[in-house]
Motif scaffolding. Structure first.
Motif, PDB file in Angstrom:
ATOM      1  N   GLU A 290       0.823  -1.212   0.000  1.00 22.19           N
ATOM      2  CA  GLU A 290       0.000   0.000   0.000  1.00 22.19           C
ATOM      3  C   GLU A 290       0.855   1.259   0.000  1.00 22.19           C
ATOM      4  O   GLU A 290       0.530   2.239  -0.663  1.00 22.19           O
ATOM      5  CB  GLU A 290      -0.949   0.019   1.204  1.00 22.19           C
ATOM      6  CG  GLU A 290      -2.076  -0.969   1.111  1.00 22.19           C
ATOM      7  CD  GLU A 290      -1.727  -2.317   1.704  1.00 22.19           C
ATOM      8  OE1 GLU A 290      -0.565  -2.505   2.171  1.00 22.19           O
ATOM      9  OE2 GLU A 290      -2.596  -3.201   1.705  1.00 22.19           O
TER      10      GLU A 290
ATOM     11  N   HIS B 105      -7.768   2.271   1.538  1.00 22.16           N
ATOM     12  CA  HIS B 105      -7.306   3.657   1.477  1.00 22.16           C
ATOM     13  C   HIS B 105      -8.183   4.392   0.475  1.00 22.16           C
ATOM     14  O   HIS B 105      -8.804   3.778  -0.397  1.00 22.16           O
ATOM     15  CB  HIS B 105      -5.843   3.710   1.025  1.00 22.16           C
ATOM     16  CG  HIS B 105      -4.907   3.168   2.045  1.00 22.16           C
ATOM     17  ND1 HIS B 105      -4.418   3.917   3.092  1.00 22.16           N
ATOM     18  CD2 HIS B 105      -4.374   1.933   2.212  1.00 22.16           C
ATOM     19  CE1 HIS B 105      -3.623   3.189   3.836  1.00 22.16           C
ATOM     20  NE2 HIS B 105      -3.586   1.958   3.330  1.00 22.16           N
TER      21      HIS B 105
ATOM     22  N   TYR C 297      -7.396   6.346   5.321  1.00 26.91           N
ATOM     23  CA  TYR C 297      -7.800   4.943   5.319  1.00 26.91           C
ATOM     24  C   TYR C 297      -9.194   4.831   5.917  1.00 26.91           C
ATOM     25  O   TYR C 297      -9.470   5.394   6.984  1.00 26.91           O
ATOM     26  CB  TYR C 297      -6.814   4.108   6.140  1.00 26.91           C
ATOM     27  CG  TYR C 297      -7.145   2.636   6.155  1.00 26.91           C
ATOM     28  CD1 TYR C 297      -6.803   1.829   5.075  1.00 26.91           C
ATOM     29  CD2 TYR C 297      -7.817   2.065   7.218  1.00 26.91           C
ATOM     30  CE1 TYR C 297      -7.108   0.484   5.074  1.00 26.91           C
ATOM     31  CE2 TYR C 297      -8.119   0.716   7.233  1.00 26.91           C
ATOM     32  CZ  TYR C 297      -7.773  -0.064   6.153  1.00 26.91           C
ATOM     33  OH  TYR C 297      -8.087  -1.402   6.154  1.00 26.91           O
TER      34      TYR C 297
ATOM     35  N   LEU D 116       0.457   4.392  -2.603  1.00 28.67           N
ATOM     36  CA  LEU D 116       0.095   5.735  -2.152  1.00 28.67           C
ATOM     37  C   LEU D 116       1.186   6.752  -2.464  1.00 28.67           C
ATOM     38  O   LEU D 116       0.887   7.903  -2.820  1.00 28.67           O
ATOM     39  CB  LEU D 116      -0.225   5.720  -0.663  1.00 28.67           C
ATOM     40  CG  LEU D 116      -1.462   4.902  -0.283  1.00 28.67           C
ATOM     41  CD1 LEU D 116      -1.613   4.845   1.230  1.00 28.67           C
ATOM     42  CD2 LEU D 116      -2.714   5.456  -0.931  1.00 28.67           C
TER      43      LEU D 116
END
Length: 116
Positions: free
Chosen positions: A15, A64, A57, A19
């Motif tokens: 993740e 997210h 999140y 991001l």
């Protein structure tokens, strides 16, 4: 490390990489006018010093998301209001390709509402 970097580095891989890629893409979409700040414990993106979007999140959705300011003026089926008045969220499915063009489209729409 500054607070923005700390925010992202507390997130587990893969993740984090996703991001960070989104962060870079948003910032590079308008280098002269989009800036990043750390407010309310979150990375916020601003357009000409006015709120544009932020990342967070969702415990409810276990994903997210990017939350867009002036989301109340955006009418796209992928955006969720969930009772928010000014923001709508776009969930990021880490199992699928990120729809970069769609996210940049949302950003351009919000920028138009900021200008007016």
């Amino acid at each position: 490390m500054n607070p923005i970097q700390e925010y992202f580095y507390r997130i587990e891989e893969p993740e984090r990489s996703t991001l960070l890629f989104l962060r870079k893409t948003i910032l590079e979409s308008d280098i002269e006018n989009i800036t990043e700040t750390f407010s309310f414990g979150l990375p916020f993106f601003k357009y000409k010093k006015k709120m544009l979007c932020y990342m967070y999140y969702s415990k409810k959705y276990q994903q997210h998301y990017i939350s867009f300011y002036h989301g109340d003026r955006l009418t796209h089926p992928e955006l969720i209001s969930d009772g928010r008045k000014k923001f709508k969220i776009f969930l990021i499915d880490m199992e699928k390709d990120i729809p970069i063009s769609l996210i940049l489209f949302y950003i351009s729409q919000v920028k138009q509402h900021i200008k007016t």
